[in-house]
Design an enzyme around this catalytic site. Structure first.
Site, PDB file in Angstrom:
ATOM      1  N   GLY A  19       0.807  -1.209   0.000  1.00  0.00           N
ATOM      2  CA  GLY A  19       0.000   0.000   0.000  1.00  0.00           C
ATOM      3  C   GLY A  19       0.844   1.265   0.000  1.00  0.00           C
ATOM      4  CB  THR A  20       3.884   2.218   1.896  1.00  0.00           C
ATOM      5  OG1 THR A  20       3.307   2.042   3.187  1.00  0.00           O
ATOM      6  CG2 THR A  20       4.843   3.393   1.936  1.00  0.00           C
ATOM      7  CB  SER A  52      -2.129  -3.398   1.356  1.00  0.00           C
ATOM      8  OG  SER A  52      -1.189  -4.214   2.000  1.00  0.00           O
ATOM      9  CB  THR A  57      12.123  -9.697 -11.263  1.00  0.00           C
ATOM     10  OG1 THR A  57      13.115  -9.498 -12.270  1.00  0.00           O
ATOM     11  CG2 THR A  57      11.534 -11.080 -11.392  1.00  0.00           C
ATOM     12  CB  CYS A  83       5.836   5.478  22.162  1.00  0.00           C
ATOM     13  SG  CYS A  83       7.045   6.113  23.326  1.00  0.00           S
TER      14      CYS A  83
END
Lengths: 387, 243
Positions: A72-73, A200, A238, A323
């Site tokens: 997805g990124t 994704s 590839t 965090c």
């Protein structure tokens, strides 16, 4: 006892069918689909099959509109970069304050390093896009509107088809990050104004490391990765054949999922928790959210502490917090939704899947209330408020 | 995956000395619900021997904060006030088998609560709360920060407007600080830097860092741009009464 896995918006279990489909391409059918000899035949055919399966998953008009990526990124990044390159006179991007970091971090970078103006449209307290602000941000300077189909933290669904029409009204391209939506709600891009869409595999029981970008025929495009002629020159390198085959099989399995059943389990979970725990809020747009997602915020209890105690009880969830430099901060989504500060640190996301069962949900309903009660008893706040 | 040591996990899942200590004669509170971490440490100190006879805590926070408070109460029970004053965040961290790198501040939080409680016992409250809070005075030394702000406001604020907002935000946190025997006053605004003066229980570096962190966040939210709150270096009023 088997752990109860309710973190399916983070990742899902690989479907056994998908694994079986992948294995030959990791063993005897190891050939390169670009090879002219016989060893290239099986992978080349498998590639065609997988592409058609992903085409069907999102209801695209043509399988040539599917470009396989590493996930997805990469699909998001390719879409955004490509849209900016398509028309150098347009130097603005419209997005939302609650996008996935895959979009927001790139937008931050483009703004900082490349002088692109980014409009981050706010959301209301239910996570719905502020439409007036969205309309106001649109102009002929906008190269791309990129908005997620469904939010990963709350499951809130944006009306992307309508938003895409508005984007086209000012001549901007429209991309949607559909990573959380694919397989969890019906998608049919054919005939819509959506130009590009990211998916994704591992969010819908496929393998990690593979995804796809839908690229509507006729949309101007610049590749992110240049090199060989794979994916019609739109994504060099590839092909990850085993991953793509697993993705294709997972996409074929998606329509059989009973989303209404998952929604009933989710509602059972919410009703059970609300009945047993005082001072809990359901976050997100309750009229329009993913069937599998429940984001609950507990007043006067801290998310990480809740997560750790549930983890010990064999229940895997995630928190609406991250965090950052030593402090656990409410996520950008919680902040954008202006979740009250008494609850902003106590948001927990439960994300179900087709593997989730009634006994599992009932285990959570049993295990969670004492966890919240213990943490509230430890806390210096709210002793009166939560009784 | 959260990588807590077995010791830290043990303190989190089986917190020692949790709850209210009715007989406490020294209480230290640091952090806030808004900030996501808040600790109240209660000590019963024998007034004659000055030994900490009992310690209990309440904590709102992640596994790190709860574990650090639990470990702290074990460490200080039986210590003299002077020994406890020398206790470092590093010793609390060590008692937890070493917190993960980004979670070390939890040990600072627990240590700050201890210092606050001890300061209360020792009567280190140099400035009595002022009865009538007036808006903090403002001096503008430099124009608005020029570099591109991270968070963009639709309409940039004028320096005068910003100064008013800064004074309002600081005034809004003063009642909380006063309740804990401290105070904060605005010294100057220089671009992204807001200089303040902390007094009473708020001064002393560990506590100051926590107080300032909360203030910094509120100011950044109110102004829509990054702000750095800088404490003016004024020494803690001497206990020995030196002039």
């Amino acid at each position: 006892m088997q752990p109860v896995y309710l973190d399916n918006n983070a990742t899902t279990r690989l479907a056994p069918d998908a694994l079986q489909a992948m294995l030959p391409f990791l063993t005897q059918d190891f050939g390169n689909p670009s090879s002219m000899h016989a060893m290239g035949r099986a992978p080349a055919r498998a590639l065609i099959g997988a592409r058609r399966a992903v085409q069907a998953l999102i209801g695209a008009a043509d399988d040539a509109e599917i470009v396989f990526t590493s996930g997805g990124t990469e699909a998001n990044l390719t879409a955004i970069r490509s849209a900016l390159a398509a028309d150098p006179s347009r130097r603005e991007i419209v997005t939302s304050a609650v996008e996935h970091p895959a979009v927001l971090a790139l937008c931050d970078h483009l703004e900082r390093a490349e002088g692109v103006t980014v409009h981050r449209i706010p959301v209301d307290t239910e996570g719905r896009l502020e439409l007036d602000a969205f309309r106001a941000a649109l102009s002929d300077r906008v190269a791309l509107v990129t908005l997620m189909w469904a939010n990963n933290e709350t499951g809130t669904v944006f009306p992307v088809e309508g938003l895409a029409e508005l984007a086209h009204g000012v001549g901007a391209l429209f991309h949607t990050d559909a990573v959380q939506a694919a397989g969890k709600l019906p998608i049919a891009v054919k005939g819509t104004d959506i130009d590009m869409l990211s998916v994704s595999a591992h969010k819908l029981h496929g393998p990690k490391g593979v995804g796809a970008l839908y690229l509507r025929k006729g949309v101007p495009f610049q590749p992110l990765l240049r090199g060989g002629k794979q994916e019609r020159g739109r994504r060099a390198g590839t092909e990850n054949i085993a991953g793509i085959v697993g993705f294709g099989r997972a996409a074929e399995l998606a329509p059989a999922v009973d989303l209404a059943h998952i929604a009933r389990l989710r509602d059972r979970l919410e009703a059970g928790i609300i009945a047993a725990v005082p001072k809990v809020r359901v976050l997100g747009d309750l009229r329009d959210r993913l069937a599998n997602t429940s984001c609950l915020a507990f007043d006067f209890a801290e998310g990480e502490a809740i997560l750790m105690r549930l983890d010990r009880a064999g229940i895997a969830v995630s928190t609406g917090a991250a965090c950052s430099s030593g402090a656990i901060e409410p996520s950008h989504v919680m902040r954008a939704m202006k979740v009250p500060f008494t609850a902003a640190h106590g948001a927990i996301r439960f994300s179900l899947s087709r593997d989730t069962t009634v006994p599992e949900i009932d285990r959570v309903i049993e295990a969670l209330p004492p966890v919240i009660a213990q943490l509230r008893a430890l806390s210096p706040f709210g002793a009166e408020e939560v009784r | 995956m959260l990588d807590y040591s077995e010791k830290a996990l043990d303190h989190f899942f089986n917190p020692r000395n949790a709850g209210v200590l009715e007989a406490a004669n020294a209480v230290g509170s640091v952090g806030s619900l808004e900030g996501g971490d808040a600790v109240r440490l209660m000590l019963r100190i024998d007034p004659d021997s000055r030994v900490i006879a009992e310690a209990r805590f309440q904590a709102f926070g992640g596994g790190d904060a709860i574990a650090a408070c639990s470990a702290l109460t074990v460490l200080v029970t039986g210590q003299s006030v002077d020994e406890a004053r020398r206790l470092t965040a590093g010793q609390i961290d060590a008692a937890l088998g070493g917190l993960p790198g980004d979670r070390k501040p939890a040990a600072d939080l627990a240590q700050a609560a201890l210092q606050a409680a001890l300061a209360q016992f020792l009567g280190i409250t140099p400035e009595a709360p002022k009865p009538d809070p007036k808006p903090a005075s403002v001096t503008l030394l430099a124009p608005r920060h020029e570099s591109k702000p991270k968070i963009l406001r639709e309409v940039p604020l004028s320096p005068e407007d910003e100064a008013t907002i800064i004074a309002q935000v600081i005034d809004s946190v003063r009642p909380t600080l006063r309740a804990d025997g401290g105070d904060v006053t605005l010294v100057a605004v220089e671009g992204a830097k807001v200089r303040v003066h902390l007094t009473g229980n708020c001064s002393g570096c560990q506590l100051a860092a926590l107080t300032l962190g909360g203030l910094q966040k509120r100011l950044a939210d109110a102004l829509g741009r990054p702000i750095r709150v800088i404490p003016e270096q004024k020494p803690l009023v001497s206990i020995a009464g030196a002039r």
